[in-house]
Design a protein around this motif. Structure first.
Motif, PDB file in Angstrom:
ATOM      1  N   SER A 138      31.351  -9.636  11.182  1.00  0.00           N
ATOM      2  CA  SER A 138      32.387 -10.545   9.653  1.00  0.00           C
ATOM      3  C   SER A 138      31.477  -9.808   7.884  1.00  0.00           C
ATOM      4  O   SER A 138      32.307  -8.774   7.171  1.00  0.00           O
ATOM      5  CB  SER A 138      31.808 -11.101   9.595  1.00  0.00           C
ATOM      6  N   ILE A 139      29.962  -9.125   7.816  1.00  0.00           N
ATOM      7  CA  ILE A 139      29.714  -8.322   6.803  1.00  0.00           C
ATOM      8  C   ILE A 139      30.303  -6.848   6.782  1.00  0.00           C
ATOM      9  O   ILE A 139      30.926  -6.435   6.084  1.00  0.00           O
ATOM     10  CB  ILE A 139      28.400  -8.390   7.041  1.00  0.00           C
ATOM     11  N   ALA A 154      25.182  -7.108  -4.539  1.00  0.00           N
ATOM     12  CA  ALA A 154      25.957  -8.151  -4.672  1.00  0.00           C
ATOM     13  C   ALA A 154      26.021  -9.196  -3.470  1.00  0.00           C
ATOM     14  O   ALA A 154      26.385  -8.281  -2.444  1.00  0.00           O
ATOM     15  CB  ALA A 154      27.061  -7.717  -5.300  1.00  0.00           C
ATOM     16  N   ARG A 155      26.731  -9.806  -3.464  1.00  0.00           N
ATOM     17  CA  ARG A 155      27.270 -10.798  -2.667  1.00  0.00           C
ATOM     18  C   ARG A 155      28.578  -9.973  -1.861  1.00  0.00           C
ATOM     19  O   ARG A 155      29.370  -9.448  -2.658  1.00  0.00           O
ATOM     20  CB  ARG A 155      27.444 -12.559  -3.311  1.00  0.00           C
ATOM     21  N   ARG A 156      28.872 -10.719  -0.672  1.00  0.00           N
ATOM     22  CA  ARG A 156      29.380  -9.297   0.270  1.00  0.00           C
ATOM     23  C   ARG A 156      30.600 -10.602  -0.327  1.00  0.00           C
ATOM     24  O   ARG A 156      32.093  -9.554   0.234  1.00  0.00           O
ATOM     25  CB  ARG A 156      29.606  -9.900   2.069  1.00  0.00           C
ATOM     26  N   ALA A 157      30.807 -11.355  -1.166  1.00  0.00           N
ATOM     27  CA  ALA A 157      32.641 -12.458  -1.485  1.00  0.00           C
ATOM     28  C   ALA A 157      31.704 -12.744  -2.862  1.00  0.00           C
ATOM     29  O   ALA A 157      31.121 -12.975  -2.607  1.00  0.00           O
ATOM     30  CB  ALA A 157      32.587 -12.929  -0.105  1.00  0.00           C
ATOM     31  N   HIS A 158      32.262 -13.150  -3.225  1.00  0.00           N
ATOM     32  CA  HIS A 158      32.728 -14.119  -4.350  1.00  0.00           C
ATOM     33  C   HIS A 158      30.690 -13.193  -5.606  1.00  0.00           C
ATOM     34  O   HIS A 158      30.489 -13.736  -5.483  1.00  0.00           O
ATOM     35  CB  HIS A 158      31.944 -15.520  -3.968  1.00  0.00           C
ATOM     36  N   ALA A 159      31.191 -11.851  -5.177  1.00  0.00           N
ATOM     37  CA  ALA A 159      30.491 -11.169  -5.941  1.00  0.00           C
ATOM     38  C   ALA A 159      30.262 -11.586  -7.768  1.00  0.00           C
ATOM     39  O   ALA A 159      29.582 -11.329  -7.592  1.00  0.00           O
ATOM     40  CB  ALA A 159      30.812  -9.341  -5.701  1.00  0.00           C
ATOM     41  N   LYS A 160      31.392 -11.649  -8.261  1.00  0.00           N
ATOM     42  CA  LYS A 160      31.617 -11.777  -9.920  1.00  0.00           C
ATOM     43  C   LYS A 160      30.895 -13.592 -10.019  1.00  0.00           C
ATOM     44  O   LYS A 160      31.976 -13.956  -9.415  1.00  0.00           O
ATOM     45  CB  LYS A 160      32.673 -11.415 -10.523  1.00  0.00           C
ATOM     46  N   PRO A 171      32.337 -24.882  13.849  1.00  0.00           N
ATOM     47  CA  PRO A 171      32.178 -23.533  14.157  1.00  0.00           C
ATOM     48  C   PRO A 171      31.920 -23.125  12.491  1.00  0.00           C
ATOM     49  O   PRO A 171      30.598 -21.593  12.554  1.00  0.00           O
ATOM     50  CB  PRO A 171      33.062 -22.948  14.961  1.00  0.00           C
ATOM     51  N   ILE A 172      33.124 -22.881  11.205  1.00  0.00           N
ATOM     52  CA  ILE A 172      32.785 -21.921  10.774  1.00  0.00           C
ATOM     53  C   ILE A 172      31.698 -22.504   9.596  1.00  0.00           C
ATOM     54  O   ILE A 172      31.495 -21.243   8.679  1.00  0.00           O
ATOM     55  CB  ILE A 172      34.320 -22.560   9.859  1.00  0.00           C
ATOM     56  N   LEU A 173      31.715 -23.573   9.827  1.00  0.00           N
ATOM     57  CA  LEU A 173      30.496 -24.074   8.732  1.00  0.00           C
ATOM     58  C   LEU A 173      28.770 -23.318   9.179  1.00  0.00           C
ATOM     59  O   LEU A 173      28.172 -22.840   7.944  1.00  0.00           O
ATOM     60  CB  LEU A 173      30.748 -25.254   8.830  1.00  0.00           C
ATOM     61  N   HIS A 174      28.286 -23.348  10.693  1.00  0.00           N
ATOM     62  CA  HIS A 174      27.623 -22.647  10.979  1.00  0.00           C
ATOM     63  C   HIS A 174      27.969 -20.675  10.697  1.00  0.00           C
ATOM     64  O   HIS A 174      26.521 -20.947  11.028  1.00  0.00           O
ATOM     65  CB  HIS A 174      27.192 -23.322  12.732  1.00  0.00           C
ATOM     66  N   PHE A 175      28.488 -20.860  11.070  1.00  0.00           N
ATOM     67  CA  PHE A 175      29.182 -18.724  10.517  1.00  0.00           C
ATOM     68  C   PHE A 175      28.611 -18.840   9.348  1.00  0.00           C
ATOM     69  O   PHE A 175      27.889 -17.698   9.448  1.00  0.00           O
ATOM     70  CB  PHE A 175      30.540 -19.030  11.465  1.00  0.00           C
ATOM     71  N   ARG A 176      29.438 -19.387   8.898  1.00  0.00           N
ATOM     72  CA  ARG A 176      28.373 -19.330   7.567  1.00  0.00           C
ATOM     73  C   ARG A 176      27.603 -19.041   7.290  1.00  0.00           C
ATOM     74  O   ARG A 176      27.213 -18.352   5.984  1.00  0.00           O
ATOM     75  CB  ARG A 176      29.779 -20.174   5.870  1.00  0.00           C
ATOM     76  N   HIS A 177      26.755 -20.103   7.653  1.00  0.00           N
ATOM     77  CA  HIS A 177      25.355 -20.254   7.261  1.00  0.00           C
ATOM     78  C   HIS A 177      24.851 -19.036   7.646  1.00  0.00           C
ATOM     79  O   HIS A 177      23.606 -18.137   6.991  1.00  0.00           O
ATOM     80  CB  HIS A 177      24.537 -21.003   8.393  1.00  0.00           C
ATOM     81  N   LYS A 178      24.766 -17.852   9.098  1.00  0.00           N
ATOM     82  CA  LYS A 178      24.192 -16.826   9.440  1.00  0.00           C
ATOM     83  C   LYS A 178      24.837 -15.377   8.295  1.00  0.00           C
ATOM     84  O   LYS A 178      23.729 -14.409   8.087  1.00  0.00           O
ATOM     85  CB  LYS A 178      24.631 -16.439  10.631  1.00  0.00           C
ATOM     86  N   ALA A 179      26.066 -15.713   8.181  1.00  0.00           N
ATOM     87  CA  ALA A 179      26.928 -14.657   7.510  1.00  0.00           C
ATOM     88  C   ALA A 179      25.992 -14.574   5.560  1.00  0.00           C
ATOM     89  O   ALA A 179      25.809 -13.715   5.147  1.00  0.00           O
ATOM     90  CB  ALA A 179      28.563 -15.235   6.994  1.00  0.00           C
ATOM     91  N   TYR A 180      25.602 -15.625   5.527  1.00  0.00           N
ATOM     92  CA  TYR A 180      25.432 -15.857   4.011  1.00  0.00           C
ATOM     93  C   TYR A 180      23.723 -15.313   3.886  1.00  0.00           C
ATOM     94  O   TYR A 180      23.889 -14.726   2.663  1.00  0.00           O
ATOM     95  CB  TYR A 180      25.665 -17.266   3.724  1.00  0.00           C
ATOM     96  N   ALA A 181      23.620 -15.820   4.982  1.00  0.00           N
ATOM     97  CA  ALA A 181      21.938 -15.241   4.939  1.00  0.00           C
ATOM     98  C   ALA A 181      21.840 -14.099   5.054  1.00  0.00           C
ATOM     99  O   ALA A 181      20.711 -13.055   4.412  1.00  0.00           O
ATOM    100  CB  ALA A 181      21.343 -16.054   6.842  1.00  0.00           C
ATOM    101  N   ILE A 182      22.753 -13.375   6.168  1.00  0.00           N
ATOM    102  CA  ILE A 182      22.935 -11.489   6.091  1.00  0.00           C
ATOM    103  C   ILE A 182      23.447 -10.715   4.541  1.00  0.00           C
ATOM    104  O   ILE A 182      22.235 -10.237   3.884  1.00  0.00           O
ATOM    105  CB  ILE A 182      23.769 -11.206   6.845  1.00  0.00           C
TER     106      ILE A 182
END
Length: 313
Positions: free
Chosen positions: A15-16, A29-35, A293-304
């Motif tokens: 996803s990243i 920068a963040r991969r989304a919501h960078a600004k 599943p999306i909630l837990h997916f976000r945890h992993k993607a945000y960590a990356i």
């Protein structure tokens, strides 16, 4: 702050990579919501949540808060008017040194209920893009509709957002989209969904937006806070027995009971020296995560994403 541990699951990593393909990679920068812009704030609970949860920030004592308002694109230099979707991320700083997070957006639901479909939708959105030219979002959304007709209502609602430019971060309604469980002192669980409602009321009309610069929203909010208070009510909706808790595409019926459980007030701008992580799965005792599943997916993607920008990648 230590870097969070990463579970090397290929789905969040992919996803990243897909997000990086949308507009390119912006080191640090963040991969989304960078600004985004940060504020120091205070949250004052009113006690209405006490029958449902033992969460420390929802009892009777004020707690300090860090708030970040943001645009959705991965480009940290993107003009405010190019992003109709906005974010509001909050860290409640608890007396024991821990924090409880709440990550919200101006969209009340997610576009899909599983990470695999989300990634495929992103790929479909960018399927006709070569190099780093600008994506035609209208064409991309049409292609997604053809492939996922069952998501028609959600995607049309998202497309409508592009017709409305926000007038102020302070006059938008924000939704954390996921369900959570509140747990009270007796151990009883209550499914809830949150909302942030601006005290001044919403005003998303395009004709009212005073676009004076590429940073008009941050400039407007800075002046608004400087000249007066900006506040949001935190609202919870109480789920009923048959309401889904693992599907962020389901906003729940409008007739569910709502309670105002406190008020957040912005105080002054912050300029943090470290890359702050806002993670919707970081919650305090008295709040539990659902099986979404999306909630837990976000945890992993945000960590990356966090680790990449911490290393200025």
């Amino acid at each position: 702050m230590n870097n969070p541990n990463i579970n090397h699951n290929p789905i969040p990593e992919e996803s990243i990579e897909v997000l990086e393909n949308i507009q390119g990679t912006f080191p640090g920068a963040r991969r989304a919501h960078a600004k985004g812009i940060f504020y120091k704030a205070t949250f004052t609970p009113n006690g209405n949540a006490i029958p449902y949860t033992t969460a420390a920030h929802l009892q009777n004592e004020r707690v300090p808060v860090t708030v970040r308002f943001s645009n959705s694109p991965p480009d940290p230099t993107a003009a405010d008017f190019l992003s109709p979707f906005k974010g509001m991320s909050v860290q409640f700083h608890l007396s024991d040194g821990t924090a409880s997070h709440l990550v919200s957006t101006t969209i009340p639901m997610f576009i899909t209920k599983d990470p695999e479909t989300f990634i495929d939708m992103l790929k479909t959105l960018t399927a006709e893009k070569t190099g780093f030219e600008k994506i035609d979002l209208g064409v991309g959304i049409l292609n997604i509709l053809k492939k996922y007709p069952e998501r028609k209502n959600i995607l049309i609602a998202l497309k409508e957002q592009f017709k409305q430019l926000p007038t102020s971060y302070a006059k938008l309604h924000y939704y954390p989209i996921h369900a959570f469980y509140f747990v009270n002192k007796e151990g009883n669980r209550q499914a809830i969904k949150y909302e942030w409602q601006p005290i001044e009321g919403t005003s998303p009309k395009n004709s009212e937006a005073n676009i004076t610069s590429a940073d008009y929203l941050s400039e407007e909010l800075h002046n608004r806070v400087k000249n007066g208070s900006v506040s949001f009510d935190l609202i919870i909706r109480l789920g009923c027995k048959n309401d889904t808790t693992d599907d962020p595409t389901d906003p729940w019926p409008d007739d569910r009971q709502k309670l105002v459980v406190g008020q957040l007030t912005l105080e002054e701008s912050l300029f943090p020296n470290e890359p702050i992580l806002f993670d919707p799965t970081i919650v305090t005792e008295g709040i539990e995560l659902t099986d979404d599943p999306i909630l837990h997916f976000r945890h992993k993607a945000y960590a990356i994403s966090y680790n990449k920008r911490s290393k200025n990648e």
